[in-house]
Design an enzyme around this catalytic site. Structure first.
Site, PDB file in Angstrom:
ATOM      1  N   HIS A   7       0.876  -1.061   0.032  1.00 22.38           N
ATOM      2  CA  HIS A   7      -0.179  -0.213   0.054  1.00 22.38           C
ATOM      3  C   HIS A   7       0.853   1.139  -0.029  1.00 22.38           C
ATOM      4  O   HIS A   7       1.929   1.298  -0.955  1.00 22.38           O
ATOM      5  CB  HIS A   7      -0.867  -0.010   1.123  1.00 22.38           C
ATOM      6  CG  HIS A   7      -1.949   0.832   1.306  1.00 22.38           C
ATOM      7  ND1 HIS A   7      -2.410   1.602   0.228  1.00 22.38           N
ATOM      8  CD2 HIS A   7      -2.868   1.070   2.155  1.00 22.38           C
ATOM      9  CE1 HIS A   7      -3.471   2.317   0.556  1.00 22.38           C
ATOM     10  NE2 HIS A   7      -4.044   1.879   1.867  1.00 22.38           N
ATOM     11  N   ASP A  63       2.612   5.662  -6.616  1.00 29.36           N
ATOM     12  CA  ASP A  63       4.081   5.464  -5.961  1.00 29.36           C
ATOM     13  C   ASP A  63       5.276   5.521  -6.811  1.00 29.36           C
ATOM     14  O   ASP A  63       6.378   5.406  -6.355  1.00 29.36           O
ATOM     15  CB  ASP A  63       3.904   4.284  -5.065  1.00 29.36           C
ATOM     16  CG  ASP A  63       2.980   4.436  -3.828  1.00 29.36           C
ATOM     17  OD1 ASP A  63       2.838   5.677  -3.339  1.00 29.36           O
ATOM     18  OD2 ASP A  63       2.355   3.703  -3.505  1.00 29.36           O
ATOM     19  N   HIS A  68      -2.421  -2.241  -9.953  1.00 25.76           N
ATOM     20  CA  HIS A  68      -3.299  -1.709  -8.964  1.00 25.76           C
ATOM     21  C   HIS A  68      -4.253  -2.449  -8.916  1.00 25.76           C
ATOM     22  O   HIS A  68      -5.086  -3.211 -10.203  1.00 25.76           O
ATOM     23  CB  HIS A  68      -3.647  -0.228  -9.578  1.00 25.76           C
ATOM     24  CG  HIS A  68      -4.050   0.596  -8.204  1.00 25.76           C
ATOM     25  ND1 HIS A  68      -5.361   0.518  -8.080  1.00 25.76           N
ATOM     26  CD2 HIS A  68      -3.465   1.455  -7.276  1.00 25.76           C
ATOM     27  CE1 HIS A  68      -5.518   1.325  -7.068  1.00 25.76           C
ATOM     28  NE2 HIS A  68      -4.669   1.616  -6.541  1.00 25.76           N
TER      29      HIS A  68
END
Ligand code: CMC
Length: 427
Positions: A267, A362, A306
């Protein structure tokens, strides 16, 4: 004629059932009437990790993962990143509409005047080792806030909930900045109410001897990154906040659970893991060898893939744009070259194409944070500061939702049948 219902025949009994369909879903509890015999508990669904289960109705964030669309309260993320401030976005998520001037002034005033923390928080921080992970400190200190504000347990009172949300939005940047200073052994820099939200946060981190020359381009870049992270519907940490909050615990404890969930490398911890991965690759020439390992199941390409986006994450696209502006100020992060080449190779590789794996939020954010002067283990704290308004908006929505009860999944028991206790000498 077409009907909004599902016809089911239970082949164990031959019985037929009609289950209503609303908003593209059936109610899982409607399946309970389907029983093999009178003693049967009734049919359940098996859905580890909630791959296909809507746990709530929500009016906050809309994502179309195939089209790469993200909207907060209907507003496209691209427009909010371009034109809104972080506090405006926090208001939008929490209240439902963009604030007018007066509403924004009150919201900003309320948050600005709650930025101080009790001095015992400093004692608490001093209990942590010098090398304690910033996320471990953040989840501990935010959880501890519940002991400073015991009134926060009155979660049925809307005014009280507003106050705790304001406290969290005000104090988390202060705590996050104190953590930054603790890790460096620097004296704490207290909040300054004459600065805006981002300016104050940055000042508390970087001011030395009361002096810090603000760089507006970098501050706006940080603000954009926080806006991009502000909510993402029912992700792991938000589900943790909702699930823990559903026990009617105070919001400091519920948010602390969200921080714990965000800490994980699958995460929010992925931004830190991306930088570690780029360090490990070290040079563009090692990329093919690294990709071969990933494809063989030896580790993952961090910052890729994702659960919801099966195309380019719209946040990653915006972050890439922000990176250009940041690197003009700070000079190029040498790891950017490796990241760009890694992306290029991965996006042409069948393994990633077939699985619809694209860069996520990210992949590039860590490179920016590093160029701005944040250490790797602090990246996820910045994610947490950004995600806070979303957690709070989702917590408030959950408490106002008459459909919600304490969160409590079912299980399929796979253990031993009943058996008699065996004394230790006979085992
Ligand atoms: N590198 C290599 N292979 C991958 C990756 C990756 N990053 N992500 C997924 N796969 C493969 C996976 O091995 C599986 O292959 P197969 O079908 O052959 O078994 C397939 O793609 C589907 O993966 P999954 O694990 O079933 O997908 P998921 O929806 O459960 O996981 C994810 C989503 C984000 C956890 C995963 O893509 C991942 O681990 N990515 C790397 C960590 C990361 O960047 N996380 C940040 C997510 S975005 C910010 C946030 O939400 O916090």
């Amino acid at each position: 004629m077409a009907k909004d219902s599902l016809s089911i025949t239970d082949n164990r009994t031959g019985k037929a059932y009609e289950i209503p369909i609303a908003e593209g879903t059936i109610k899982a509890t409607d399946l309970r009437q389907i029983k093999a015999d009178e003693a049967d508990f009734g049919l359940m669904t098996y859905d580890p990790a909630f791959m296909n289960t809507a746990a709530t109705r929500s009016a906050i964030t809309y994502i179309d993962g195939d089209a790469g669309i993200l909207r907060y309260r209907g507003y496209p993320i691209e427009q909010l990143a371009d034109r809104a401030s972080f506090l405006e976005v926090a208001y939008l998520l929490n209240v439902g509409e963009l604030p007018n001037r007066d509403q924004l002034a009150k919201w900003t005033h309320d948050i600005t005047f709650h930025t101080y923390v009790h001095t015992n928080i400093i004692k608490l921080l001093e209990g942590f080792r010098y090398d304690a992970h910033p996320m471990g400190m953040l989840l501990g200190v935010v959880g501890a806030l519940s002991t400073f504000y015991p009134d926060a347990k009155h979660i049925d009172d809307a005014k009280n909930r507003y106050m705790q949300r304001v406290r969290l939005l005000a104090k988390v940047p202060t705590i996050a900045a104190f953590i930054f200073r603790h890790s460096r052994g620097l004296p704490y820099e207290f909040p300054r109410n004459d600065l805006d939200y981002i300016g104050n946060y940055v000042n508390m981190m970087f001011s030395i001897g009361g002096r810090h020359e603000p760089n507006r381009v970098l501050q706006r870049a940080l603000e954009i990154l926080l806006i991009l992270h502000a909510d993402h519907e029912q992700n792991c940490s938000t589900s943790a906040v909702r699930s823990v909050g559903s026990s009617h615990v105070d919001p400091f404890s519920a948010v602390s659970a969200g921080i714990a969930a965000l800490y994980g490398p699958l995460h929010g911890g992925a931004n830190e893991a991306v930088l570690e991965m780029l360090d490990e690759i070290g040079d563009k020439k090692h990329i093919p060898e690294f990709i071969t390992k990933v494809k063989a199941g030896e580790g993952r390409l961090m910052g890729f893939g994702h659960r919801v986006y099966k195309s380019y994450d719209p946040r990653a696209r915006l972050i890439k744009k922000t990176a250009d502006e940041v690197f003009q100020q700070t000079g190029l992060n040498p790891k950017l070259e490796i990241a760009l080449e890694l992306e290029r190779i991965a996006l042409e590789d069948d393994y990633f194409i077939k699985r619809k794996l694209y860069p996520n939020v990210d992949f590039y954010s860590g490179l920016i944070y590093q160029a701005m002067g944040y250490p790797t283990d602090y990246f996820t704290v910045l994610f947490a500061v950004g995600r806070l308004p979303g957690w709070l908006a989702q917590w408030e929505e959950m408490l106002n939702d008459k459909d919600q009860k304490i969160s409590r999944p079912r299980q399929i028991y796979t253990g031993a049948e009943v058996r008699d206790f065996v004394p230790i000498e006979k085992r």
